[in-house]
Write a protein that holds these residues in place. Sequence first.
Motif, PDB file in Angstrom:
ATOM      1  N   UNK A 189      -0.827  21.880   0.433  1.00 18.43           N
ATOM      2  CA  UNK A 189      -2.070  22.506  -0.026  1.00 18.43           C
ATOM      3  C   UNK A 189      -1.967  22.996  -1.462  1.00 18.43           C
ATOM      4  N   UNK A 190      -0.871  22.685  -2.139  1.00 17.13           N
ATOM      5  CA  UNK A 190      -0.709  23.092  -3.526  1.00 17.13           C
ATOM      6  C   UNK A 190      -0.705  21.866  -4.426  1.00 17.13           C
ATOM      7  N   UNK A 191      -1.472  21.936  -5.508  1.00 18.58           N
ATOM      8  CA  UNK A 191      -1.575  20.774  -6.394  1.00 18.58           C
ATOM      9  C   UNK A 191      -0.235  20.419  -7.017  1.00 18.58           C
ATOM     10  N   UNK A 192       0.616  21.409  -7.266  1.00 15.48           N
ATOM     11  CA  UNK A 192       1.932  21.106  -7.839  1.00 15.48           C
ATOM     12  C   UNK A 192       2.766  20.263  -6.874  1.00 15.48           C
ATOM     13  N   UNK A 193       2.618  20.541  -5.590  1.00 19.14           N
ATOM     14  CA  UNK A 193       3.333  19.756  -4.590  1.00 19.14           C
ATOM     15  C   UNK A 193       2.814  18.324  -4.555  1.00 19.14           C
ATOM     16  N   UNK A 194       1.509  18.189  -4.669  1.00 17.61           N
ATOM     17  CA  UNK A 194       0.917  16.854  -4.639  1.00 17.61           C
ATOM     18  C   UNK A 194       1.283  16.073  -5.897  1.00 17.61           C
ATOM     19  N   UNK A 195       1.425  16.780  -6.995  1.00 17.09           N
ATOM     20  CA  UNK A 195       1.950  16.142  -8.206  1.00 17.09           C
ATOM     21  C   UNK A 195       3.352  15.605  -7.948  1.00 17.09           C
ATOM     22  N   UNK A 196       4.161  16.420  -7.285  1.00 16.90           N
ATOM     23  CA  UNK A 196       5.528  16.012  -6.985  1.00 16.90           C
ATOM     24  C   UNK A 196       5.600  14.810  -6.066  1.00 16.90           C
ATOM     25  N   UNK A 197       4.588  14.671  -5.193  1.00 12.89           N
ATOM     26  CA  UNK A 197       4.534  13.526  -4.291  1.00 12.89           C
ATOM     27  C   UNK A 197       3.849  12.329  -4.932  1.00 12.89           C
ATOM     28  N   UNK A 198       3.406  12.510  -6.191  1.00 11.39           N
ATOM     29  CA  UNK A 198       2.692  11.462  -6.925  1.00 11.39           C
ATOM     30  C   UNK A 198       1.497  10.951  -6.119  1.00 11.39           C
ATOM     31  N   UNK A 199       0.719  11.913  -5.616  1.00 15.76           N
ATOM     32  CA  UNK A 199      -0.459  11.562  -4.818  1.00 15.76           C
ATOM     33  C   UNK A 199      -1.459  10.735  -5.623  1.00 15.76           C
ATOM     34  N   UNK A 200      -1.480  10.928  -6.924  1.00 16.39           N
ATOM     35  CA  UNK A 200      -2.422  10.177  -7.751  1.00 16.39           C
ATOM     36  C   UNK A 200      -2.243   8.684  -7.699  1.00 16.39           C
ATOM     37  N   UNK A 201      -1.056   8.222  -7.304  1.00 16.24           N
ATOM     38  CA  UNK A 201      -0.819   6.776  -7.211  1.00 16.24           C
ATOM     39  C   UNK A 201      -0.968   6.253  -5.786  1.00 16.24           C
ATOM     40  N   UNK A 202      -1.367   7.133  -4.861  1.00 16.76           N
ATOM     41  CA  UNK A 202      -1.504   6.724  -3.460  1.00 16.76           C
ATOM     42  C   UNK A 202      -2.786   5.925  -3.241  1.00 16.76           C
ATOM     43  N   UNK A 203      -2.705   4.954  -2.367  1.00 12.98           N
ATOM     44  CA  UNK A 203      -3.898   4.213  -1.936  1.00 12.98           C
ATOM     45  C   UNK A 203      -4.617   4.953  -0.813  1.00 12.98           C
ATOM     46  N   UNK A 208       0.850  -1.192   0.000  1.00  7.89           N
ATOM     47  CA  UNK A 208       0.000   0.000   0.000  1.00  7.89           C
ATOM     48  C   UNK A 208       0.890   1.247   0.000  1.00  7.89           C
ATOM     49  N   UNK A 209       0.527   2.232  -0.800  1.00  7.30           N
ATOM     50  CA  UNK A 209       1.287   3.484  -0.857  1.00  7.30           C
ATOM     51  C   UNK A 209       0.514   4.570  -0.115  1.00  7.30           C
ATOM     52  N   UNK A 210       1.193   5.230   0.824  1.00  6.64           N
ATOM     53  CA  UNK A 210       0.557   6.221   1.685  1.00  6.64           C
ATOM     54  C   UNK A 210       1.342   7.525   1.615  1.00  6.64           C
ATOM     55  N   UNK A 211       0.636   8.623   1.394  1.00  4.83           N
ATOM     56  CA  UNK A 211       1.243   9.951   1.430  1.00  4.83           C
ATOM     57  C   UNK A 211       0.732  10.661   2.682  1.00  4.83           C
ATOM     58  N   UNK A 212       1.662  11.141   3.492  1.00  4.28           N
ATOM     59  CA  UNK A 212       1.320  11.790   4.756  1.00  4.28           C
ATOM     60  C   UNK A 212       1.703  13.257   4.687  1.00  4.28           C
ATOM     61  N   UNK A 213       0.744  14.134   4.923  1.00  3.92           N
ATOM     62  CA  UNK A 213       1.011  15.566   5.023  1.00  3.92           C
ATOM     63  C   UNK A 213       1.265  15.903   6.482  1.00  3.92           C
ATOM     64  N   UNK A 214       2.449  16.406   6.757  1.00  4.98           N
ATOM     65  CA  UNK A 214       2.814  16.718   8.134  1.00  4.98           C
ATOM     66  C   UNK A 214       3.884  15.760   8.626  1.00  4.98           C
ATOM     67  N   UNK A 215       5.106  16.278   8.785  1.00  3.20           N
ATOM     68  CA  UNK A 215       6.219  15.427   9.214  1.00  3.20           C
ATOM     69  C   UNK A 215       6.607  15.699  10.657  1.00  3.20           C
ATOM     70  N   UNK A 216       5.642  16.177  11.430  1.00  3.97           N
ATOM     71  CA  UNK A 216       5.883  16.354  12.861  1.00  3.97           C
ATOM     72  C   UNK A 216       5.909  15.014  13.572  1.00  3.97           C
ATOM     73  N   UNK A 217       5.815  15.052  14.885  1.00  2.00           N
ATOM     74  CA  UNK A 217       5.911  13.814  15.665  1.00  2.00           C
ATOM     75  C   UNK A 217       4.794  12.838  15.308  1.00  2.00           C
ATOM     76  N   UNK A 218       3.594  13.369  15.042  1.00  2.00           N
ATOM     77  CA  UNK A 218       2.472  12.493  14.686  1.00  2.00           C
ATOM     78  C   UNK A 218       2.707  11.852  13.327  1.00  2.00           C
TER      79      UNK A 218
END
Length: 224
Positions: free
Chosen positions: A52-66, A1-11
């Motif tokens: 919060x920017x679509x260009x950033x989400x493109x860079x993270x390849x969010x479209x392939x995330x489960x 499973x591919x997971x993209x997480x927004x927020x790299x804090x402790x949580x």
Amino acid sequence: MRVVIAGAGSVGRSIASELLANDHEVVLVDKNPTAMRVAQVPEADWLLADACETSSLDGADVGSADVVVGATGDDKVNLVFSLLAKTEFAVPRTVARVNNPRNEWMFDDSWGVDVAVSTPRIMTAMVEEAVAVGDLVRIFTFHQSGADIFEVTLPEESPLVGLRVNDVRWPADTVLACVVRGTQPFSPTSDDALESGDELMFVTGQEADPAVLQQLVADGPELG
């Protein structure tokens, strides 16, 4: 499973570590350079960008995330991230962290949120569960279905003690899903007898009335 997480804090890092330990692929996205503690989760892919920017989400390849997870400390960011992931990238499943309980009403499918996780609400439920015996405690709500998970610990004086599961007519739209006896959880059968100290886990639908279930635990089933 591919997971993209927004927020790299402790949580976010904690979630990433758990997912990686279970052999999932994880991308951590954060716009704050001080959050880029790559050495703490070296197995993850890291991206310094605004979630919060679509260009950033493109860079993270969010479209392939489960699954995507909005795990920042800002409710607005978690909502926008979930909405973009769902509407612009058709991500099948979105999970969002709720920081302020007063904002919880917004975390639904209108903002692209499939599952909302309210840390304050969960902690409150855990405190109640730890000290309450005989009182029904809501542990979790599934926002997509509206179903709830409730827990109650049977006190010695409960009329349910000694009854078989099949002897009790549980309220409508209510399922006894699990019993925890001591440290051992098990799926109850109709012939299992309830004991003092049992932790009963119920799953209830939208039509269920928790007050009826609480009364059943306190007063026992009607006779005759």
